[in-house]
Design an enzyme around this catalytic site. Structure first.
Site, PDB file in Angstrom:
ATOM      1  N   GLN A  95       0.916  -1.358   0.122  1.00  0.00           N
ATOM      2  CA  GLN A  95       0.153   0.157  -0.111  1.00  0.00           C
ATOM      3  C   GLN A  95       1.487   1.596  -0.222  1.00  0.00           C
ATOM      4  O   GLN A  95       1.419   1.308   0.886  1.00  0.00           O
ATOM      5  CB  GLN A  95      -0.755  -0.166   0.989  1.00  0.00           C
ATOM      6  CG  GLN A  95      -2.081   1.025   1.207  1.00  0.00           C
ATOM      7  CD  GLN A  95      -3.021   1.142   2.191  1.00  0.00           C
ATOM      8  OE1 GLN A  95      -2.278   1.067   3.255  1.00  0.00           O
ATOM      9  NE2 GLN A  95      -4.171   1.613   1.828  1.00  0.00           N
ATOM     10  N   GLY A  96       0.323   2.618  -1.323  1.00  0.00           N
ATOM     11  CA  GLY A  96       1.473   3.181  -0.909  1.00  0.00           C
ATOM     12  C   GLY A  96       0.739   4.585  -0.921  1.00  0.00           C
ATOM     13  O   GLY A  96       0.195   5.436  -2.240  1.00  0.00           O
ATOM     14  N   SER A 143       0.074   6.553   2.373  1.00  0.00           N
ATOM     15  CA  SER A 143       1.014   7.666   3.091  1.00  0.00           C
ATOM     16  C   SER A 143       2.178   8.033   2.700  1.00  0.00           C
ATOM     17  O   SER A 143       2.866   7.857   2.137  1.00  0.00           O
ATOM     18  CB  SER A 143       1.388   7.093   4.562  1.00  0.00           C
ATOM     19  OG  SER A 143       0.167   6.563   5.338  1.00  0.00           O
ATOM     20  N   SER A 145       3.051  -1.116   3.146  1.00  0.00           N
ATOM     21  CA  SER A 145       2.824  -2.383   4.015  1.00  0.00           C
ATOM     22  C   SER A 145       3.738  -3.623   3.220  1.00  0.00           C
ATOM     23  O   SER A 145       2.950  -3.450   1.683  1.00  0.00           O
ATOM     24  CB  SER A 145       1.800  -1.708   4.456  1.00  0.00           C
ATOM     25  OG  SER A 145       1.489  -1.674   5.488  1.00  0.00           O
ATOM     26  N   GLU A 184     -10.641  -1.401   4.139  1.00  0.00           N
ATOM     27  CA  GLU A 184      -9.737  -1.555   5.264  1.00  0.00           C
ATOM     28  C   GLU A 184      -9.952  -1.085   6.550  1.00  0.00           C
ATOM     29  O   GLU A 184      -9.866  -1.901   7.575  1.00  0.00           O
ATOM     30  CB  GLU A 184      -8.586  -0.972   4.719  1.00  0.00           C
ATOM     31  CG  GLU A 184      -7.643  -0.318   5.812  1.00  0.00           C
ATOM     32  CD  GLU A 184      -5.909  -0.042   5.549  1.00  0.00           C
ATOM     33  OE1 GLU A 184      -6.797   1.334   4.904  1.00  0.00           O
ATOM     34  OE2 GLU A 184      -5.112   0.415   5.338  1.00  0.00           O
TER      35      GLU A 184
END
Length: 385
Positions: free
Chosen positions: A129-130, A132, A164, A247
């Site tokens: 996951q990109g 933040s 992550s 999520e």
């Protein structure tokens, strides 16, 4: 009125799943160490393949994406029974299975669903996951990573953090700014970026608990095909809300069962060490037991409501996430009380879990963000400035 009971067919499904788990779990190899991410990827992928071959992968995903087309309620039963049995956690498959995959299933084209979803279900491809960024804080829409259109590609430059599973991922669900002149929520797009593309640099980050599931990621003119955009250009914020709904709404629900298992183990430890004689501790554990039971019923209600509204969880997921993150921290504070002086021993069970529980205040959106969502979307309070 919402019916939270299970049908006869769902009870039969639960029985078959229990029988299958009892047959396969004793034969699984030991889990790799927490820092052996290539080993953990292989372990998690092998378990996912076993689920796929047995017909338990993607239960509520569409059939044309390789799923079973079952109701989310069956997926809830699956999560409950696998956690009760102590089956492997999704691990490295977390992002692909629990929010990137469901987002592609809900928002992707037929070609995108056919390309990306079956490999996730078979355990062949891992997603990270990109979202933040270092300077955005809890304001996700303040992201600065830019994507400039160049023919049939976007050229992406910027930096992500807390990515992550980036160390072992094949794909990244990436948020980029495609129109810097637009209001910040309207100039964003959602891309699927191949992690082996030239210009992608990953540096693992070690957390307070000693694990390295997060990384910072540097993007230097990475070329991503326009065909990898999910949703329309500059409509990525809406797609992101779908991702975050999965999520917050369903990705953590299996952990509630795990917390109830931990709570039972804590009670056993307290009885064995004499701490059970402390009436204050007994009341604390009892209140937590009621709390996790209530969270499970809230989960059932959220899933039932999602089934009625097309499959995407609503703002009720924020209620769950807010209270679950608090209850999880309280659980491991109680564990420290049971352990006494051993709570400082990093090799002791539950000590690292206590440290990692602190991250749940910010995971999947900070508690303050969840409070804002509850206030605005459920209580109808004025939007803050």
């Amino acid at each position: 009125m919402t019916d939270l009971s299970y049908s006869e067919e769902e009870d039969e499904f639960r029985a078959r799943l229990r029988e299958w788990l009892a047959g396969v779990l004793p034969g699984l190899p030991p889990k790799p160490s927490p820092d052996d991410w290539p080993g953990r990827r292989a372990y998690d992928a092998a378990w996912q393949r076993m689920l796929y071959d047995a017909g338990y992968a993607g239960l509520h995903w569409p059939v044309d994406a390789g799923g079973q087309g079952a109701t989310p309620t069956r997926q809830l039963i699956f999560l409950e029974e696998t956690e009760k049995a102590g089956a492997p956690y999704v691990g490295a498959n977390f992002v692909g299975l629990l929010h990137a995959g469901p987002t592609v299933a809900a928002e992707g084209t037929a070609e995108q669903r056919a390309r990306w979803l079956p490999p996730v279900l078979r355990g062949e491809e891992i997603w990270c996951q990109g979202f933040s960024e270092p300077e955005a804080g809890s304001d996700l829409a303040a992201l600065r990573t830019r994507a400039v259109r160049d023919g049939s590609h976007y050229v992406v430059s910027g930096q992500k953090i807390w990515t992550s599973h980036a160390e072992v991922a094949d794909w990244c669900e990436l948020l980029v700014r495609t129109d810097p002149r637009a209001p910040k929520h309207r100039g964003i797009s959602w891309l699927a970026m191949p992690m082996d593309a030239p210009g992608v640099t990953v540096r693992p980050l070690r957390t307070l608990a000693g694990s390295t599931e997060f990384a910072e990621m540097f993007l230097d003119e990475v070329r991503v095909p326009v065909a990898n955009r999910v949703g329309q250009e500059n409509d990525g914020w809406r797609v992101t809300m779908v991702t975050l709904s999965f999520e917050r709404g369903t990705a953590f629900v299996g952990e509630v069962v795990a917390c109830r298992r931990t709570l039972a183990a804590l009670a056993g430890e307290a009885r064995a060490t004499g701490r059970w004689d402390d009436a204050v501790l007994r009341r604390r554990l009892g209140r937590l037991n009621a709390e996790f039971r209530a969270l499970w019923r809230l989960t059932q209600w959220n899933v039932s409501e999602a089934e009625r509204s097309g499959g995407v969880p609503g703002a009720g997921g924020s209620v769950f996430k807010l209270r679950y993150s608090q209850a999880r921290q309280e659980l491991y504070e109680a564990a420290a009380e049971v352990l006494g002086a051993d709570a400082c021993d990093l090799d002791r069970e539950w000590v690292l879990d206590r440290l990692s529980s602190l991250s749940y205040t910010i995971a999947a959106g900070t508690s303050q963000i969840q409070r804002n969502i509850v206030a605005e979307r459920l209580l109808g309070l004025p939007k803050g400035r």
